[in-house]
Structure formats: C-alpha cells, structure tokens
Design a protein around this motif. Structure first.
Motif, PDB file in Angstrom:
ATOM      1  N   CYS A  36      11.650  -2.097   0.612  1.00 45.67           N
ATOM      2  CA  CYS A  36      12.272  -0.778   0.754  1.00 45.67           C
ATOM      3  C   CYS A  36      13.797  -0.796   0.706  1.00 45.67           C
ATOM      4  O   CYS A  36      14.420   0.259   0.528  1.00 45.67           O
ATOM      5  N   LEU A  37      14.432  -1.949   0.867  1.00 45.53           N
ATOM      6  CA  LEU A  37      15.890  -2.006   0.970  1.00 45.53           C
ATOM      7  C   LEU A  37      16.540  -2.431  -0.338  1.00 45.53           C
ATOM      8  O   LEU A  37      15.960  -3.164  -1.140  1.00 45.53           O
ATOM      9  N   THR A  38      17.761  -1.963  -0.540  1.00 39.54           N
ATOM     10  CA  THR A  38      18.601  -2.452  -1.633  1.00 39.54           C
ATOM     11  C   THR A  38      19.737  -3.272  -1.036  1.00 39.54           C
ATOM     12  O   THR A  38      19.730  -4.484  -1.090  1.00 39.54           O
ATOM     13  N   GLU A  39      20.699  -2.607  -0.417  1.00 44.56           N
ATOM     14  CA  GLU A  39      21.849  -3.293   0.168  1.00 44.56           C
ATOM     15  C   GLU A  39      21.670  -3.436   1.678  1.00 44.56           C
ATOM     16  O   GLU A  39      21.387  -2.457   2.380  1.00 44.56           O
TER      17      GLU A  39
ATOM     18  N   GLY B 242      12.081   6.995  -1.908  1.00 42.63           N
ATOM     19  CA  GLY B 242      10.926   6.231  -1.457  1.00 42.63           C
ATOM     20  C   GLY B 242      11.247   5.026  -0.615  1.00 42.63           C
ATOM     21  O   GLY B 242      10.434   4.609   0.216  1.00 42.63           O
ATOM     22  N   GLY B 243      12.422   4.434  -0.795  1.00 40.62           N
ATOM     23  CA  GLY B 243      12.830   3.358   0.104  1.00 40.62           C
ATOM     24  C   GLY B 243      13.040   3.888   1.508  1.00 40.62           C
ATOM     25  O   GLY B 243      12.647   3.255   2.498  1.00 40.62           O
ATOM     26  N   GLU B 244      13.661   5.069   1.593  1.00 42.39           N
ATOM     27  CA  GLU B 244      13.850   5.711   2.901  1.00 42.39           C
ATOM     28  C   GLU B 244      12.518   5.993   3.564  1.00 42.39           C
ATOM     29  O   GLU B 244      12.329   5.721   4.760  1.00 42.39           O
TER      30      GLU B 244
ATOM     31  N   GLY C 275      11.822   1.388  10.891  1.00 43.85           N
ATOM     32  CA  GLY C 275      12.941   0.480  10.669  1.00 43.85           C
ATOM     33  C   GLY C 275      14.264   1.211  10.691  1.00 43.85           C
ATOM     34  O   GLY C 275      15.327   0.590  10.535  1.00 43.85           O
ATOM     35  N   SER C 276      14.225   2.514  10.871  1.00 42.02           N
ATOM     36  CA  SER C 276      15.404   3.357  11.037  1.00 42.02           C
ATOM     37  C   SER C 276      14.959   4.594  11.800  1.00 42.02           C
ATOM     38  O   SER C 276      13.852   5.080  11.583  1.00 42.02           O
ATOM     39  N   PRO C 277      15.798   5.121  12.692  1.00 43.07           N
ATOM     40  CA  PRO C 277      15.403   6.320  13.419  1.00 43.07           C
ATOM     41  C   PRO C 277      15.688   7.603  12.652  1.00 43.07           C
ATOM     42  O   PRO C 277      15.151   8.654  12.975  1.00 43.07           O
ATOM     43  N   LEU C 278      16.543   7.484  11.621  1.00 43.05           N
ATOM     44  CA  LEU C 278      17.004   8.672  10.909  1.00 43.05           C
ATOM     45  C   LEU C 278      17.580   8.228   9.571  1.00 43.05           C
ATOM     46  O   LEU C 278      18.371   7.281   9.513  1.00 43.05           O
ATOM     47  N   GLY C 279      17.158   8.884   8.493  1.00 43.70           N
ATOM     48  CA  GLY C 279      17.639   8.503   7.173  1.00 43.70           C
ATOM     49  C   GLY C 279      18.089   9.712   6.383  1.00 43.70           C
ATOM     50  O   GLY C 279      17.727  10.850   6.693  1.00 43.70           O
ATOM     51  N   VAL C 280      18.885   9.450   5.352  1.00 41.86           N
ATOM     52  CA  VAL C 280      19.406  10.520   4.508  1.00 41.86           C
ATOM     53  C   VAL C 280      18.892  10.312   3.090  1.00 41.86           C
ATOM     54  O   VAL C 280      19.098   9.246   2.492  1.00 41.86           O
ATOM     55  N   GLY C 281      18.230  11.343   2.557  1.00 47.18           N
ATOM     56  CA  GLY C 281      17.742  11.309   1.192  1.00 47.18           C
ATOM     57  C   GLY C 281      18.391  12.392   0.354  1.00 47.18           C
ATOM     58  O   GLY C 281      19.275  13.118   0.819  1.00 47.18           O
ATOM     59  N   THR C 282      17.959  12.507  -0.889  1.00 45.88           N
ATOM     60  CA  THR C 282      18.432  13.572  -1.774  1.00 45.88           C
ATOM     61  C   THR C 282      17.235  14.174  -2.494  1.00 45.88           C
ATOM     62  O   THR C 282      16.184  13.534  -2.620  1.00 45.88           O
TER      63      THR C 282
ATOM     64  N   SER D 270      21.459  18.971  -6.966  1.00 39.76           N
ATOM     65  CA  SER D 270      20.914  17.973  -6.057  1.00 39.76           C
ATOM     66  C   SER D 270      21.461  18.245  -4.658  1.00 39.76           C
ATOM     67  O   SER D 270      22.628  18.614  -4.501  1.00 39.76           O
ATOM     68  N   ILE D 271      20.627  18.083  -3.654  1.00 39.90           N
ATOM     69  CA  ILE D 271      21.066  18.296  -2.278  1.00 39.90           C
ATOM     70  C   ILE D 271      20.797  17.043  -1.444  1.00 39.90           C
ATOM     71  O   ILE D 271      20.047  16.159  -1.835  1.00 39.90           O
ATOM     72  N   ASN D 272      21.455  16.959  -0.301  1.00 42.75           N
ATOM     73  CA  ASN D 272      21.224  15.885   0.662  1.00 42.75           C
ATOM     74  C   ASN D 272      20.473  16.448   1.854  1.00 42.75           C
ATOM     75  O   ASN D 272      20.676  17.606   2.231  1.00 42.75           O
ATOM     76  N   GLY D 273      19.610  15.633   2.452  1.00 41.19           N
ATOM     77  CA  GLY D 273      18.885  16.104   3.618  1.00 41.19           C
ATOM     78  C   GLY D 273      18.310  14.966   4.440  1.00 41.19           C
ATOM     79  O   GLY D 273      18.185  13.839   3.968  1.00 41.19           O
ATOM     80  N   PRO D 274      17.932  15.270   5.698  1.00 36.82           N
ATOM     81  CA  PRO D 274      17.437  14.251   6.624  1.00 36.82           C
ATOM     82  C   PRO D 274      15.944  14.004   6.514  1.00 36.82           C
ATOM     83  O   PRO D 274      15.170  14.892   6.145  1.00 36.82           O
ATOM     84  N   MET D 275      15.546  12.802   6.902  1.00 38.80           N
ATOM     85  CA  MET D 275      14.153  12.380   6.939  1.00 38.80           C
ATOM     86  C   MET D 275      13.947  11.572   8.216  1.00 38.80           C
ATOM     87  O   MET D 275      14.798  10.780   8.592  1.00 38.80           O
ATOM     88  N   SER D 276      12.791  11.749   8.872  1.00 47.26           N
ATOM     89  CA  SER D 276      12.532  11.007  10.107  1.00 47.26           C
ATOM     90  C   SER D 276      11.074  11.178  10.512  1.00 47.26           C
ATOM     91  O   SER D 276      10.387  12.105  10.059  1.00 47.26           O
ATOM     92  N   THR D 277      10.611  10.314  11.407  1.00 44.21           N
ATOM     93  CA  THR D 277       9.302  10.502  12.023  1.00 44.21           C
ATOM     94  C   THR D 277       9.361  11.601  13.082  1.00 44.21           C
ATOM     95  O   THR D 277       8.333  12.030  13.588  1.00 44.21           O
ATOM     96  N   SER D 278      10.564  12.074  13.408  1.00 38.14           N
ATOM     97  CA  SER D 278      10.769  13.052  14.468  1.00 38.14           C
ATOM     98  C   SER D 278      11.396  14.326  13.913  1.00 38.14           C
ATOM     99  O   SER D 278      12.444  14.280  13.258  1.00 38.14           O
TER     100      SER D 278
END
Length: 548
Positions: free
Chosen positions: A94-97, A211-213, A221-228, A270-278
């Motif tokens: 799932c990771l790049t950098e 999809g990595g997010e 593996g992260s509590p909060l991520g940013v996608g587009t 294109s927009i940015n937005g949050p993703m999370s299990t919460s």
C-alpha cells in the motif's frame, strides 16, 4: 522537458521498490502468509506492543484529545503507526514513500515544543496522517505511477498546499500511499510500485485511485488519510475497504499544488477529501482544514467557514437500487435493502428513485477525461518507455486513433456546454422529488451504490464508474459508509439477463466465493457545498444501521 532515462524502466522500478522496502526495520518485518483475509495480522504478528495495538485501534479524535491532555506523546503514537503501516505494506503493498525517520523526528519536536509552551500546534496536534502519493512532500518522489517521474524528489517550495495545511494543523506526515498510473484507473497498480490488494480479501482490489490509502487505513496503519476524487477515487477505494469518507464539492478543501495525471483538465475538478475507519475522524479533518481558511492560500477556494447545520427529525432519502446500466451484484443489493429497512425502523422515509440519465453522465465524463486525445498520458508513458497498464488501454487506443488529428478546443467547449445542461436537468430532477417525500422538501439525501461490486476481484473492475462520476460532474457532496461483508451463504448468484456488454461482464464474473469477506459499502449524496449536511446525514444512517 524531462529527459528519457538511459536506465531501462524495469530497473528504475525495481530500485525504487528496493529502496522503499529497505526503510522497514528488520524488527518490523513479518513472515509471508498465504491468508486472504489479513485484517487481524497487525494485531497478532508480534511487531506491535500491547500499548501500540491500543494506540493504533483508537480513533483520531480520541488520540488528539489524549495527546493534548498529555496522556500520550506524539512520538509514541507516531512510532506505533509507523510500525503498523510497515506491517500493512508487507501485507498489501500500500505504500510508496516511507517517511518514518523524519516523522519520528518531527513528532519528538512537537512533544518538546508542547512541553515548553503548553500550547497545541493545531486541531490535529501530534497526530500521524497519511497522504495519497500525488501530494508533494519535501525530499521524496511524487510519481503518480509514472516511471519517468521517479527519482525526482520535491523541494520544499514545491510542497502541495494540503501538505502545508496538514503540518500547520499539527499533523505528522509519515508515509505516502499507492495509486494507479495517472490516477485514472479504479484499481491501484502501476509500473513503479505494483498492485495494492484488499486486506479483507487479498484476491480483491483495494480500489482506486486512492487504493493505497484505503488498504492502509483498513489495516489501521493510519488513523486518518487524505485522498483525491475526480470520478470516484475516494469513494470507490473507501467502499472496497469499508471506510467512511467525504468527497466534497470543489472549493472547500485546498487542492492547489497537488500533482495530476491529467494536468490542466479542469472541466471536472479533482477534489481532496478525508478517509478513515471513523466518521468522527472524517469530520475532524474537514473542520480542521476549513478552519485553516484555505481561501487565503488557494485562489480556487471559497470563503465558507465550517457551518453547524440542523437536520429535521424525520428525513426522507432517495434510494438508487439500479442506475439502469449495471445492476449491482447481490451483496450491494442486500446492503441497499438493509439500509432502507434500518432507516425506516428509525422513523425515516426511504423512496426508491432513478437518477437522471447516468449513461449521459458516463459519456460526458469519458469525453472530458480523453479530451486531449490521450496525448498527456502518452507523453508521460513515452518518457520512460514503460508499457501501458491494462487499465489505460482506452487512452492508448484513443491516442493511436487520433494522434494525426487531435481534438480541437471547440470540442472541449461543446462538452462543457453539454455538462452544464446535464447538471441543470439533474438539479431539476432532484427538486421534483418534493412530490414524493411527504416532508414538503425534496430528498434530504440520496443513498446509492458506489459501484456494482462489494470489492471486485483483482483486475476485474472494468470501466463502469457511473454510480460515482455523475456526482463529480454535478459537483455534489458525497460520503461513503460501511454496511456489511460478503457472505456466500446469503449473497448467492441469481440468474440474470444482462442489458448490455458491461453488465454482462460484471454478472458473468460475479462469484460470492471469490469475494468472500469483502466489505460492502454505500454512498450518501447531498447537493453542492453541503458537506456539513452530508456528514450529519451519514451519522443518522450509521446509527440506524448500528441499532438495526
């Protein structure tokens, strides 16, 4: 002009992956596994201590509260998520950098500064946050899946506005996550980093383009991520991995300075937005970003502060069971029925409804995305000599067909005119629902499939994004929410006569055993610039499902 590298693209890719993998400490490495469902592996693999497991299974708002109260240190929280992200990488690619060392240094500095001043940095004080690969971060690449864009680390002045806002809000940036080439495929794979699978069933896709997010977040593996999102790129992966997310209208969350696979294509923003299990984490991020007043740093943002909205006690939702092009597979149909039943039990009204001509939206989307005749993507592919990924075959075919006579500006203007006319008809169609709601209002929100799938098998998505892309054309706000998981004893394949070749392909391939355990999620749509309302309505739906 980027120079064509003398090194074969396969070697560049191999070196990039090796350099990334070398950044995972030996103590954080786990044995390989043949298991399809690996969602519990981070908890059981022995890499994380019991305290670190507890930290990584706590939602973002609670973590921030504990960080501000001094009950946790940013260093300890960041270390825990670095470890869990490392495990997630080994399970799903799932990771790049990887930015673990820099993140831990930054977290330590945040702790020291907080000890000295007693003042939190911001609303995300000390919280680790992951970013999709297309956000520029100083010192690392932003390949967006193109081999030619490897080995070109960003300078500080190149950083995306969202990167800066996250830091100013107090976030600790600790990794970037995988995307498909050009971010224009609904599954996440490319010639630089390879394929990202779904942790609930590794025979399935984690979705795309974020999809990595989605894979990282599902494994906590992260509590909060940013996608587009430009056609479904937040909602599709979030639905495949059982996440909450928010696709805003353009103008709420800063987009300036993020890298695009189709730079200059602004007919669909294109927009940015949050993703999370919460869901609470999604709202925390949204409030934090708007609170940073992005309209003072991004010329395209609207000066709209975060608003508290009140919603009626009794709501009426429109329910899309089928968009008329591809009927959802049995798990998604079950999720729609269960959501309808739960909302009705909670005292709300749900009315089955057909969206306005999604096939027209689908045509307009394709006209925009391939409006340059496939030239941009062809140029970036040619720079390294890499092969076209399978999911970009339509762009390759269009380029080869039109390279002697590329589309004209007038063609773009025609498409934009058609888009505006379409948006007007969608608006009128929604407003006409006032006649069936029994509330005196049009639908408060629309509940819909995200795709025809729960999560599709690897390399099986095809190209049907009409469930999501029609809301990109109209620029409406939308969320995703999890409902259930695929159960082969319930989600049986039923006889079905397909209406077209796309639907036939989806239904011929459907096998509940192949997608067993995959999350089933839906989307909730509101009208333009109704992000606050969308989150409130999503909470209503989530609570109804919880008590059903």
């Amino acid at each position: 002009m980027t120079l064509i590298p003398s090194t074969p693209w396969e070697e560049i890719s191999k070196a990039k992956r090796a350099a990334r993998d070398a950044l995972i400490p030996i103590d954080w490495q786990i044995p390989s596994t043949d298991a399809n469902n690996v969602i519990d592996v981070p908890r059981t693999c022995g890499v994380l201590s019991s305290k670190e497991i507890e930290i990584t299974e706590t939602d973002a708002p609670t973590l921030v509260e504990k960080l501000i109260k001094g009950q946790l240190s940013s260093y300890d929280v960041t270390l825990a998520f670095c470890k869990r992200a490392a495990v997630a990488q080994q399970l799903t690619n799932c990771l790049t950098e990887i930015l673990f060392d820099t993140a831990l240094k930054n977290a330590k500095s945040i702790d020291e500064e907080y000890d000295r001043t007693g003042t939190p940095i911001g609303p995300l004080h000390g919280l680790p946050v992951s970013l999709k690969d297309n956000f520029y971060i100083e010192g690392v690449d932003t390949t967006v899946g193109f081999v030619a864009w490897a080995n070109d680390p960003a300078k500080k002045e190149k950083e995306s506005e969202m990167t800066k806002i996250m830091r100013e809000c107090g976030a600790v940036l600790f990794c970037k996550t995988n995307v498909p080439t050009a971010m224009m495929i609904a599954e996440s794979y490319n010639n630089v980093w390879g394929y990202t699978c779904n942790p609930y069933n590794r025979k399935c896709s984690s979705g795309g383009s974020s999809g990595g997010e989605s894979a990282l977040l599902a494994l906590k593996g992260s509590p909060l991520g940013v996608g587009t999102d430009i056609g479904g790129s937040i909602r599709i992966p979030s639905s495949f991995c059982g996440l909450y997310s928010l696709k805003p209208s353009f103008g709420r969350f800063a987009t300036y300075g993020a890298r695009s696979g189709l730079p200059g294509q602004e007919a669909i923003k294109s927009i940015n937005g949050p993703m999370s299990t919460s869901l609470e984490a999604v709202e925390l991020w949204a409030k934090s970003v708007v609170g940073a007043e992005p309209w003072y740093r991004d010329p395209n943002m609207l000066p709209i502060p975060w608003r508290e909205v009140n919603i009626p006690q009794k709501l009426c939702f429109g329910l899309i069971m089928d968009n008329g092009i591809v009927k959802p597979t049995p798990p998604v149909t079950r999720a729609l029925s269960e959501t309808k039943k739960a909302l009705e039990a909670a005292g709300h009204r749900v009315v089955e409804w057909s969206p306005y001509k999604p096939e027209e939206a689908n045509t307009i989307v394709n006209r925009f995305f391939q409006g340059d005749g496939g030239v941009k993507i062809a140029q970036y592919i040619a720079l390294s000599g890499e092969t076209y990924p399978e999911g970009l075959s339509a762009y390759k075919a269009r380029y080869e067909a039109l390279k002697s006579s590329p589309p004209l500006v007038g063609d773009l203007w025609d498409t934009q005119s058609d888009r505006t006319a379409y948006c007007k008809k969608v608006l009128d169609h929604w407003l006409s629902s006032k006649s069936v709601t029994e509330t005196g209002r049009p639908f408060d929100g629309i509940i819909s499939p995200v795709t025809p799938f729960s999560a599709c098998p690897k390399m099986a998505f095809g190209g049907h994004v009409a469930y999501t892309s029609m809301w990109n054309i109209t620029d409406y706000s939308a969320t995703t929410f999890p409902v259930s998981f695929v159960d082969p004893t319930v989600d049986l394949k039923t006889p079905y006569e397909a209406r077209n070749e796309v639907e036939k392909e989806v239904w011929d391939r459907y096998d509940p055993e192949e997608v067993v355990g995959a999350p089933i999620s839906l989307q909730l749509v509101c009208q333009r610039l109704e992000e606050e309302k969308a989150l409130k309505l999503t909470r209503v739906v989530a609570d109804a499902l919880k008590t059903a």
